[in-house]
Each structure stands twice: as C-alpha cells, then as structure tokens.
Design an enzyme around this catalytic site. Structure first.
Site, PDB file in Angstrom:
ATOM      1  N   SER A 218      42.263  41.359  31.859  1.00 36.00           N
ATOM      2  CA  SER A 218      42.510  42.437  30.913  1.00 36.00           C
ATOM      3  C   SER A 218      43.936  42.983  31.061  1.00 36.00           C
ATOM      4  O   SER A 218      44.901  42.233  30.937  1.00 36.00           O
ATOM      5  CB  SER A 218      41.449  43.530  31.100  1.00 36.00           C
ATOM      6  OG  SER A 218      41.461  44.443  30.036  1.00 36.00           O
TER       7      SER A 218
ATOM      8  N   ASP B 178      34.345  39.101  22.977  1.00 36.73           N
ATOM      9  CA  ASP B 178      35.025  40.198  23.672  1.00 36.73           C
ATOM     10  C   ASP B 178      35.234  41.344  22.675  1.00 36.73           C
ATOM     11  O   ASP B 178      35.969  41.209  21.701  1.00 36.73           O
ATOM     12  CB  ASP B 178      36.369  39.710  24.207  1.00 36.73           C
ATOM     13  CG  ASP B 178      37.049  40.705  25.124  1.00 36.73           C
ATOM     14  OD1 ASP B 178      36.863  41.930  24.950  1.00 36.73           O
ATOM     15  OD2 ASP B 178      37.789  40.267  26.031  1.00 36.73           O
TER      16      ASP B 178
ATOM     17  N   HIS C  96      33.848  41.030  27.523  1.00 40.45           N
ATOM     18  CA  HIS C  96      35.138  41.299  28.155  1.00 40.45           C
ATOM     19  C   HIS C  96      35.083  41.148  29.677  1.00 40.45           C
ATOM     20  O   HIS C  96      36.035  40.667  30.278  1.00 40.45           O
ATOM     21  CB  HIS C  96      35.598  42.721  27.792  1.00 40.45           C
ATOM     22  CG  HIS C  96      36.986  43.033  28.244  1.00 40.45           C
ATOM     23  ND1 HIS C  96      38.084  42.328  27.813  1.00 40.45           N
ATOM     24  CD2 HIS C  96      37.463  43.982  29.101  1.00 40.45           C
ATOM     25  CE1 HIS C  96      39.182  42.826  28.367  1.00 40.45           C
ATOM     26  NE2 HIS C  96      38.833  43.818  29.151  1.00 40.45           N
TER      27      HIS C  96
END
Length: 276
Positions: free
Chosen positions: A97, A227, A256
């Site tokens: 991320s 995601d 995610h």
C-alpha cells in the site's frame, strides 16, 4: 528495542531478524499500521535463511510521533539513514500500500545501489486520484471523507475500515476474522493522529508515474483485483506499463490486505521472486 535517531531527531523503530549473513528482505508497511503487519512474511522469510528488516514509519507504531516530516521525501530519507546504519546491500524491498509508494520514492531519491529487486503489494503508485486522465482513480471526496471521519471519531473509523473494505469483509459471503480486524485497529490506534492524518494527502497529491519509469531493478507487482482501497485499474494495471523490468500477478477476488488474508500465497510469491 532497536531504534535509530535520524537527522531531525526522530526515533525510528526497526526489526532485524533471521540470518545476519542471509539475503536481505526489507518490508515497508501500509497505512496506518506498523512493521507488525508484515510479521507473517518476516517469520516465513527468516525461516528460509533470510535476514529480514522492517521499520515503523515515523509517526507510526513505536517510532516518534513527530509533528513535522510526515511526507514521502522524509520517509525515504529515514530509510536511507536506516540502511546506512544497518549496512544492508543487495536487498529485496517489499512495500504494501503506502509502503509501496515509500520504497519507490526511496529508489527515486537515493538510487538502487543497495537494492536488487522490488515487490509492490496492493500499492499506491503510480497515482490514486481520479481525474480526466486517470478516470479509474479515487475521487477527492473519498480522501476528504477519510479526514472528516478521523476528526469525528478516529477509533470508530479505523474499526470500520478494518472490518469492511480493507479486507473485503463487507463482501457477501466473506468470512471475517476478529483477530485480523483488532490487530489492524490496534496498530492504527497506536500510531499518531497527526502522522496518519497527514498521510492521506500523499494519496491524492503525489504522482509517481515518472519514478516508476526509472526503476532499474526487477519489480514484481502483486495486487488483488477486488481491492476497494487502491483500485487495481489506477495502480497495478497502470504501473506495470511503466516499469522497465516489471511483472504483474493479480489475485482474483483479492482485497487490499492480501499479506494478512492470504499469507501463505503471498509468502510463496515472495520466495519465488527472491530466488528468480
């Protein structure tokens, strides 16, 4: 606990596990978490004979909750000081991320002399904000909503993110893990309000398109195609077109938080990429 004090006085917590003579794998966590979120990967890779290193980004986890410096350039500079202290070389850098954006900026700002490979997992680059030229991006109203929710009730907001879209627990038929939810919430709440709040602006102001084009080491992108936090069409599927030496692996239906939801699968991909 191990810390380094960087040039502006902030203390950065880090972990250094496994075989000190083994291949180095560095992990950079996502928002609003800490190095703890990569423990399944760190434990696995250390047991494969690797030296595994991870930090708590400034303002996160056990690192200093500084008021200033919560920006991507400073994050990259903190890494440069950490790597110099630990004298790591030929490392495979893994970012999840926001951590993916951090390691891309490190390479752009400090070069790849210490880096052999990259892995970007559900990562933010090249650019998340929706625009006329990035129609698959995230509308600015979403980021504004994040800030408003933090100001109103950060604790509830973090719980809602972890129990909903971050892990796909809001999808029909999803099997929730209370342990994963509470671990995410706890990591977020330990991190500083200012740092986690400031980080939101990174997602909609920093375009890393040109940085991606200049990455000169092999780079693996892993991304879940469901995601809901960093949509795959504005990140992985664009990023792979920019990388000179890139490979993309999509996880069908993946959310995610792949490192936590699918740790065995992610661990296998990391080991394969390290040995390739």
């Amino acid at each position: 606990m191990p810390f380094i004090t960087v040039k502006d006085g902030a203390e950065i917590f880090y972990k250094d596990w496994g075989n000190p003579e083994g291949p180095v794998v560095f992990f950079s966590h996502g928002w609003p978490l800490s190095s703890d979120n990569f423990e399944a990967q760190m434990f696995f890779m250390a047991n494969q004979g690797c030296r595994v290193v991870a930090h708590d980004r400034r303002g996160h986890g056990r690192s200093s909750q500084v008021w200033e410096g919560n920006n991507i350039d400073q994050w990259a500079d903190d890494l440069a000081e950490l790597f110099e202290k630990l004298d790591v070389k030929e490392m495979m850098m893994v970012g999840h991320s926001t951590g993916g954006g951090e390691i891309v900026r490190y390479c752009a700002r400090h070069g790849t002399s210490r880096v052999s490979k990259l892995v970007l997992i559900d990562s933010t680059p090249p650019f998340m904000l929706k625009s006329e030229t990035n129609t698959a991006g995230v509308p600015i109203e979403v980021f504004d909503g994040f800030r408003a929710a933090m100001e109103k009730d950060r604790s509830q907001f973090f719980f809602d993110v972890a129990s909903g879209p971050f892990y796909g627990f809001n999808r029909e038929g999803a099997k929730k893990s209370d342990g994963i939810i509470y671990s995410w919430w706890q990591q977020g709440m330990i991190s500083g309000f200012k740092a986690t709040y400031d980080c939101i602006s990174f997602w909609h102001t920093v375009d890393q398109t040109e940085e991606m084009k200049k990455i000169d080491v092999p780079t693996l992108i892993i991304h879940g195609d469901d995601d809901q936090i960093v949509p795959i069409d504005c990140s992985a599927r664009l990023g792979i077109k920019l990388l000179p030496k890139g490979k993309l692996i999509e996880f069908p239906g993946g959310p995610h938080g792949l490192p936590n939801i699918e740790p065995v699968w992610v661990n296998e991909r990391l080991l394969e990429w390290l040995k390739s």
